[in-house]
Write a protein that holds these residues in place. Structure first.
Motif, PDB file in Angstrom:
ATOM      1  N   SER A  97       0.838  -1.369  -0.115  1.00  0.00           N
ATOM      2  CA  SER A  97       0.084  -0.016   0.073  1.00  0.00           C
ATOM      3  C   SER A  97       0.667   1.196   0.017  1.00  0.00           C
ATOM      4  CB  SER A  97      -0.986   0.009   1.374  1.00  0.00           C
ATOM      5  OG  SER A  97      -0.168   0.014   2.368  1.00  0.00           O
ATOM      6  N   GLY A  98       0.382   2.248  -0.500  1.00  0.00           N
ATOM      7  CA  GLY A  98       1.021   3.545  -0.420  1.00  0.00           C
ATOM      8  C   GLY A  98       1.857   3.856  -1.781  1.00  0.00           C
ATOM      9  N   ALA A  99       3.044   4.484  -1.509  1.00  0.00           N
ATOM     10  CA  ALA A  99       3.785   5.106  -2.834  1.00  0.00           C
ATOM     11  C   ALA A  99       5.135   5.056  -2.721  1.00  0.00           C
ATOM     12  CB  ALA A  99       3.363   6.490  -3.067  1.00  0.00           C
ATOM     13  N   ALA A 100       5.917   4.567  -3.527  1.00  0.00           N
ATOM     14  CA  ALA A 100       7.263   4.741  -3.613  1.00  0.00           C
ATOM     15  C   ALA A 100       7.985   5.374  -4.840  1.00  0.00           C
ATOM     16  CB  ALA A 100       7.808   3.338  -3.358  1.00  0.00           C
ATOM     17  N   ALA A 115      -1.017  -5.184  -6.040  1.00  0.00           N
ATOM     18  CA  ALA A 115      -2.127  -6.297  -6.298  1.00  0.00           C
ATOM     19  C   ALA A 115      -2.680  -6.365  -7.667  1.00  0.00           C
ATOM     20  CB  ALA A 115      -3.341  -5.899  -5.260  1.00  0.00           C
ATOM     21  N   THR A 116      -2.427  -5.103  -8.410  1.00  0.00           N
ATOM     22  CA  THR A 116      -2.992  -4.991  -9.617  1.00  0.00           C
ATOM     23  C   THR A 116      -1.970  -5.094 -10.777  1.00  0.00           C
ATOM     24  OG1 THR A 116      -3.198  -2.591  -9.650  1.00  0.00           O
ATOM     25  CG2 THR A 116      -5.262  -3.691  -8.943  1.00  0.00           C
ATOM     26  N   GLY A 133      -7.425  -1.969  -5.497  1.00  0.00           N
ATOM     27  CA  GLY A 133      -7.856  -2.095  -6.854  1.00  0.00           C
ATOM     28  C   GLY A 133      -7.250  -1.379  -7.967  1.00  0.00           C
ATOM     29  N   LYS A 134      -6.091  -0.445  -7.646  1.00  0.00           N
ATOM     30  CA  LYS A 134      -5.633   0.425  -8.772  1.00  0.00           C
ATOM     31  C   LYS A 134      -4.261   0.731  -8.296  1.00  0.00           C
ATOM     32  CE  LYS A 134      -6.134   5.156  -9.960  1.00  0.00           C
ATOM     33  NZ  LYS A 134      -6.814   6.186  -9.712  1.00  0.00           N
ATOM     34  N   THR A 135      -3.559   0.713  -9.478  1.00  0.00           N
ATOM     35  CA  THR A 135      -2.041   1.034  -9.345  1.00  0.00           C
ATOM     36  C   THR A 135      -1.791   2.197 -10.412  1.00  0.00           C
ATOM     37  OG1 THR A 135      -1.390  -0.942  -8.524  1.00  0.00           O
ATOM     38  CG2 THR A 135       0.259   0.166  -9.302  1.00  0.00           C
ATOM     39  N   ALA A 161       0.849   5.422 -16.578  1.00  0.00           N
ATOM     40  CA  ALA A 161      -0.100   4.053 -16.838  1.00  0.00           C
ATOM     41  C   ALA A 161      -0.886   4.039 -15.603  1.00  0.00           C
ATOM     42  CB  ALA A 161       0.701   2.961 -17.297  1.00  0.00           C
ATOM     43  N   VAL A 162      -2.040   3.411 -15.748  1.00  0.00           N
ATOM     44  CA  VAL A 162      -3.101   3.167 -14.618  1.00  0.00           C
ATOM     45  C   VAL A 162      -3.215   1.313 -14.998  1.00  0.00           C
ATOM     46  CG1 VAL A 162      -5.072   3.389 -13.469  1.00  0.00           C
ATOM     47  CG2 VAL A 162      -3.833   5.367 -14.314  1.00  0.00           C
TER      48      VAL A 162
END
Length: 169
Positions: A97-100, A115-116, A133-135, A161-162
């Motif tokens: 989770s979160g951002a890097a 996860a995605t 549900g989204k990256t 990109a998503v």
């Protein structure tokens, strides 16, 4: 910003090949060793093993040097699990989770999984945020192959990109 880098009572875990070291920490940065239930403050420059999970709390950040030299900058409210080495030269990191922000100048030496989407890094600097549900992925320099069961996409310098659950990036 207060730092919480107190010594830990338990001895450091030992593993054959370490996966990462926290080289900078601001705020509350904790580790949960593989197979344990308790979070504890990270220790600077201590080697962490595959399966160990590192998290940052609100208003906290950490820089983690991976064993094959790429560095990831973990944003606040983020959690990663160190995955060790896929082969002799590719580190694996699970962004739970979160951002890097990742810095990797060597071709194909880092794989980031969410996860995605899985992101195969090819000598680059990029940002990735994993949400339910989204990256989201943005490449600042280089190339990242974003792929999941529904398809794949090469993302290059200046592109984003998503990837949503069940859909190709």
């Amino acid at each position: 910003i207060a730092m919480t880098l107190q010594p830990v009572s338990a001895p450091a875990a030992t593993c054959e090949k370490w996966a990462g070291k926290v080289v900078s920490a601001q705020g509350v940065v904790e580790v949960k060793p593989a197979g344990q239930a308790q979070w504890q403050p990270v220790r600077m420059n201590e080697a962490y093993c595959p399966g160990d999970t590192i998290r940052t709390e609100k208003n906290s950040r950490a820089d983690i040097a991976l064993s094959n030299h790429p560095v990831l900058r973990l944003d606040q409210n983020s959690t990663v699990m160190l995955g060790g080495m896929k082969d002799e030269r590719t580190s694996i990191v699970d962004l739970l989770s979160g951002a890097a922000l990742f810095f990797s100048r060597v071709s194909r030496n880092l794989e980031v999984r969410t996860a995605t989407v899985n992101a195969g890094v090819e000598g680059t600097e990029f940002f990735i945020r994993a949400e339910e549900g989204k990256t989201d992925l943005t490449v600042f320099e280089g190339k990242v192959l974003a792929a999941n069961a529904a398809g794949g996409l090469a993302v290059t310098t200046g592109q984003s990109a998503v990837a949503e659950a069940g859909k190709a990036p």
